[in-house]
Structures are given as C-alpha cells and as structure tokens.
Design a protein around this motif. Sequence first.
Motif, PDB file in Angstrom:
ATOM      1  N   GLY A  13      -5.664  22.327 118.731  1.00 55.64           N
ATOM      2  CA  GLY A  13      -7.084  22.151 118.473  1.00 55.64           C
ATOM      3  C   GLY A  13      -7.936  22.434 119.700  1.00 55.64           C
ATOM      4  O   GLY A  13      -8.981  23.100 119.618  1.00 55.64           O
ATOM      5  N   LEU A  14      -7.503  21.935 120.857  1.00 55.44           N
ATOM      6  CA  LEU A  14      -8.255  22.165 122.088  1.00 55.44           C
ATOM      7  C   LEU A  14      -8.272  23.639 122.470  1.00 55.44           C
ATOM      8  O   LEU A  14      -9.304  24.162 122.909  1.00 55.44           O
ATOM      9  N   ALA A  15      -7.135  24.317 122.314  1.00 57.05           N
ATOM     10  CA  ALA A  15      -7.074  25.742 122.656  1.00 57.05           C
ATOM     11  C   ALA A  15      -7.984  26.559 121.748  1.00 57.05           C
ATOM     12  O   ALA A  15      -8.693  27.466 122.205  1.00 57.05           O
ATOM     13  N   VAL A  16      -7.974  26.257 120.451  1.00 58.09           N
ATOM     14  CA  VAL A  16      -8.863  26.955 119.515  1.00 58.09           C
ATOM     15  C   VAL A  16     -10.320  26.717 119.902  1.00 58.09           C
ATOM     16  O   VAL A  16     -11.137  27.651 119.954  1.00 58.09           O
ATOM     17  N   ALA A  17     -10.659  25.461 120.178  1.00 59.31           N
ATOM     18  CA  ALA A  17     -12.040  25.135 120.544  1.00 59.31           C
ATOM     19  C   ALA A  17     -12.463  25.850 121.823  1.00 59.31           C
ATOM     20  O   ALA A  17     -13.594  26.364 121.921  1.00 59.31           O
ATOM     21  N   TRP A  18     -11.585  25.899 122.801  1.00 58.07           N
ATOM     22  CA  TRP A  18     -11.889  26.565 124.073  1.00 58.07           C
ATOM     23  C   TRP A  18     -12.159  28.043 123.874  1.00 58.07           C
ATOM     24  O   TRP A  18     -13.144  28.583 124.377  1.00 58.07           O
ATOM     25  N   ARG A  19     -11.300  28.710 123.107  1.00 61.29           N
ATOM     26  CA  ARG A  19     -11.499  30.138 122.849  1.00 61.29           C
ATOM     27  C   ARG A  19     -12.778  30.385 122.041  1.00 61.29           C
ATOM     28  O   ARG A  19     -13.481  31.370 122.287  1.00 61.29           O
ATOM     29  N   CYS A  20     -13.078  29.499 121.101  1.00 63.62           N
ATOM     30  CA  CYS A  20     -14.317  29.663 120.332  1.00 63.62           C
ATOM     31  C   CYS A  20     -15.532  29.481 121.234  1.00 63.62           C
ATOM     32  O   CYS A  20     -16.525  30.215 121.115  1.00 63.62           O
ATOM     33  N   ARG A  21     -15.470  28.517 122.118  1.00 62.50           N
ATOM     34  CA  ARG A  21     -16.604  28.313 123.017  1.00 62.50           C
ATOM     35  C   ARG A  21     -16.770  29.496 123.971  1.00 62.50           C
ATOM     36  O   ARG A  21     -17.902  29.860 124.319  1.00 62.50           O
ATOM     37  N   GLN A  22     -15.661  30.100 124.391  1.00 62.06           N
ATOM     38  CA  GLN A  22     -15.765  31.285 125.228  1.00 62.06           C
ATOM     39  C   GLN A  22     -16.449  32.440 124.509  1.00 62.06           C
ATOM     40  O   GLN A  22     -16.988  33.341 125.150  1.00 62.06           O
ATOM     41  N   ARG A  23     -16.424  32.411 123.179  1.00 62.23           N
ATOM     42  CA  ARG A  23     -17.108  33.429 122.388  1.00 62.23           C
ATOM     43  C   ARG A  23     -18.565  33.054 122.096  1.00 62.23           C
ATOM     44  O   ARG A  23     -19.229  33.724 121.317  1.00 62.23           O
ATOM     45  N   GLY A  24     -19.018  31.975 122.710  1.00 61.74           N
ATOM     46  CA  GLY A  24     -20.427  31.599 122.590  1.00 61.74           C
ATOM     47  C   GLY A  24     -20.731  30.588 121.510  1.00 61.74           C
ATOM     48  O   GLY A  24     -21.905  30.287 121.255  1.00 61.74           O
ATOM     49  N   MET A  25     -19.704  30.041 120.860  1.00 59.89           N
ATOM     50  CA  MET A  25     -19.939  29.075 119.787  1.00 59.89           C
ATOM     51  C   MET A  25     -20.104  27.668 120.356  1.00 59.89           C
ATOM     52  O   MET A  25     -19.465  27.295 121.355  1.00 59.89           O
ATOM     53  N   ARG A  26     -20.959  26.881 119.718  1.00 63.38           N
ATOM     54  CA  ARG A  26     -21.095  25.466 120.048  1.00 63.38           C
ATOM     55  C   ARG A  26     -20.057  24.701 119.225  1.00 63.38           C
ATOM     56  O   ARG A  26     -20.071  24.762 117.990  1.00 63.38           O
ATOM     57  N   VAL A  27     -19.178  23.996 119.911  1.00 67.11           N
ATOM     58  CA  VAL A  27     -17.991  23.417 119.274  1.00 67.11           C
ATOM     59  C   VAL A  27     -17.956  21.917 119.494  1.00 67.11           C
ATOM     60  O   VAL A  27     -18.291  21.418 120.576  1.00 67.11           O
ATOM     61  N   THR A  28     -17.526  21.199 118.453  1.00 65.24           N
ATOM     62  CA  THR A  28     -17.220  19.777 118.573  1.00 65.24           C
ATOM     63  C   THR A  28     -15.767  19.557 118.157  1.00 65.24           C
ATOM     64  O   THR A  28     -15.344  20.024 117.096  1.00 65.24           O
ATOM     65  N   VAL A  29     -15.022  18.855 119.004  1.00 67.07           N
ATOM     66  CA  VAL A  29     -13.616  18.548 118.723  1.00 67.07           C
ATOM     67  C   VAL A  29     -13.482  17.059 118.452  1.00 67.07           C
ATOM     68  O   VAL A  29     -13.860  16.234 119.296  1.00 67.07           O
ATOM     69  N   HIS A  30     -12.954  16.699 117.289  1.00 61.84           N
ATOM     70  CA  HIS A  30     -12.685  15.302 116.962  1.00 61.84           C
ATOM     71  C   HIS A  30     -11.238  14.988 117.332  1.00 61.84           C
ATOM     72  O   HIS A  30     -10.295  15.514 116.737  1.00 61.84           O
ATOM     73  N   ASP A  31     -11.084  14.126 118.335  1.00 67.44           N
ATOM     74  CA  ASP A  31      -9.768  13.769 118.866  1.00 67.44           C
ATOM     75  C   ASP A  31      -9.384  12.393 118.346  1.00 67.44           C
ATOM     76  O   ASP A  31      -9.957  11.375 118.743  1.00 67.44           O
ATOM     77  N   GLY A  32      -8.406  12.363 117.426  1.00 70.53           N
ATOM     78  CA  GLY A  32      -8.039  11.112 116.782  1.00 70.53           C
ATOM     79  C   GLY A  32      -7.167  10.190 117.602  1.00 70.53           C
ATOM     80  O   GLY A  32      -6.975   9.033 117.257  1.00 70.53           O
ATOM     81  N   GLY A  33      -6.606  10.677 118.715  1.00 76.73           N
ATOM     82  CA  GLY A  33      -5.746   9.834 119.544  1.00 76.73           C
ATOM     83  C   GLY A  33      -5.402  10.553 120.814  1.00 76.73           C
ATOM     84  O   GLY A  33      -4.956  11.702 120.789  1.00 76.73           O
ATOM     85  N   ALA A  34      -5.586   9.912 121.951  1.00 76.14           N
ATOM     86  CA  ALA A  34      -5.470  10.601 123.232  1.00 76.14           C
ATOM     87  C   ALA A  34      -4.086  11.200 123.455  1.00 76.14           C
ATOM     88  O   ALA A  34      -3.963  12.340 123.870  1.00 76.14           O
TER      89      ALA A  34
END
Length: 342
Positions: A13-34
């Motif tokens: 999930g974090l890797a997907v979010a990071w790559r999406c943000r690098q493409r200019g998208m505003r991203v929110t990641v819901h982390d259910g457990g550290a």
Amino acid sequence: MTDLTVVGGGIIGLAVAWRCRQRGMRVTVHDGGADDAAWYAAAGMLAPVAEAAFGQEALTALMIESASRWPGFVAGLHEETGLDVGFDPRGSLAVALTGDDLAEAQRMWAYREQHDLKVRRLLPSAVRELEPALSPRLRGGAYVPDDLQVDPRRVVAALRAALGDAVVPGKVTELPPGPVVVAAGTGTAALTGLPVRPVKGLVLRLRGEPGLLQHVVVGYADGRHVYLVPRADGEVVVGATQEERADFAVTAGAVLELLRAATDIVPELGELTLSETVVRHRPSTPDNAPLLGRLRDDVYVAAGHHRNGVLLAPVTADLIADLVFTGRHDPLLEAFAPGRFA
C-alpha cells in the motif's frame, strides 16, 4: 482533499501510494496497524530465482521484472528521505545437506536454468570457500547472482517518511468512495469478497557478532527448507514456517524445526542469541499469485502476494500507479486480474 485513497499501510500500500504521489496525485493511506502485517516478519529476500516454481511462469516473470526495479526503487527512496534500507546485491547461495536434498535442489536448479535464470552450480569445497561457516557435511550448492536483499522494516520506515502526513492511522471496515486501491493484505477479503486467506509463518531473529555470513543462504536440510538472511549489524533472520492457520501462537515445535535446519546448515548459529520470534500471516490466494488491477469502477486491488510481497512491491506499485493515473492496463497484469476466481 484527495485524488486517491489507499486502504492498507503495509509495504504494498505504501509503495503504491508513493508512486502515485510521484505522479502528482494527492493520496491518503489508511494504515490499520503499524506493525501487524506480513512485511514486519519478512526477511527481505529479493529472490526471483529461489522463489521460481513449477507451473508459475507468469509469476516468475513478474518477480524477475520486479527484482530488476529494486535498485531504482531504493535509489529513489534514498534521494527523497536519505534513509538506508539495507539493500545488498551480493547474491545468494543455495546449499544441500544430504544426497536427497541435493537431488531436490538440482531438480529446481534445472528448472530455473531452463528459464534462463542464472544458477552457478558449485562443489562443496567451493561453497565453503564463499561461506566458511557452512557445515562441512554439505553435499553441494549453487551461487545465484541475481538474488538481492533489503530490510523490509527499513523500507517501510522510508516509505512512511516519504509520504509523511498522507498516512493516517485507523482501520477501514468498508470501502471509501473511489478511486480507491485496496492493499489491505489478509483484510482484503472482508473489503472486497476476494479469496485472500491468511497463511501463518514464523520467523526467528538471531543476534551475534557481524560477519558470520556474507550471503543469503537458502538451505535444504534433511528434507527441511530454511533461509538465512544476514544483516550488517550481526542479525541473522531465519525463516520460515508455513501453516494454514490464523493464530499467532509461537510453538516450541515450530521454533525447533527452524533452528534444527538452520544449525544443520551453519552450526555456529547455535551460539547466537535468539532475540525475536515473530508470527505474521501471508495474504494468499488459491493459486498463490497476487490480485492486481481494477476490480470494478474506481476500485483497484493490490493484494494476495503470499510469500513475495516485499519482492513484488516495486512492480506492483508501478503497474497500479500507471493504471490508476493513466488508465493504461499493462500486459503484465493479465495473469493477475482480481476477478479471475469469479
């Protein structure tokens, strides 16, 4: 305001979010457990050759592709965060303790050679020249130059640092409005109805002086399979059991199974401190291959990576980010469509 919601704060999930943000998208990641996901136990072997299996040609191709992307993935994370993720490109050793173990290992090496995967077979003396701590009882081995390793805990820390306050704590019990990427590991089943089940795995961490091992060692020991992943600080990760169970119990038998195989391969491991035992659950599918792509409308899935979540993180992130951002469906996704079990 967000352009994309990612459900799941593990390495996928974090890797997907990071790559999406690098493409200019505003991203929110819901982390259910550290630290409750499979990545926390993972040893970090980036081993497309060691993980290649009969009848899984599409998955093998995806793993090889992802391994080739790891150096760039690491470089990008370091450029953004300055953090070291324990990347080590020295390759791995596959070793066999008995004649029967060697026969099994040779069968797997032959399969990999048929698929143009690099495997350099070695005599026992040559194996022990590379790793003197290995048992003198070994019957043979092979050097696999394209296997790499990272420390998954450091990778996740770097991804969290790169994403900053885009990562928000909290368990999601129903899908938020799209577009949304579901990367919730074993929790993907409840959110999507897809067949993702937990497969229990125990991993041990031993600690001693640095330098006992220089390479990742994948061992066949009297019919038992074990891997040993050395870290620069003297830690050696030993794994892993595999059970169709959902509990978190650390049983004496499972610890004994891993330690017996590990010390048969490297006797000096018996002198190290047992510093940690960790049980987590691999998110697995009926064919043990991931679920990647569009499920419906604005719902995308990146889950079910079984044993290979760390290895497959870069290619998963790139393919899903491209699909969400451009709508382009890469041919690599075909074999892993989320609806293939419908």
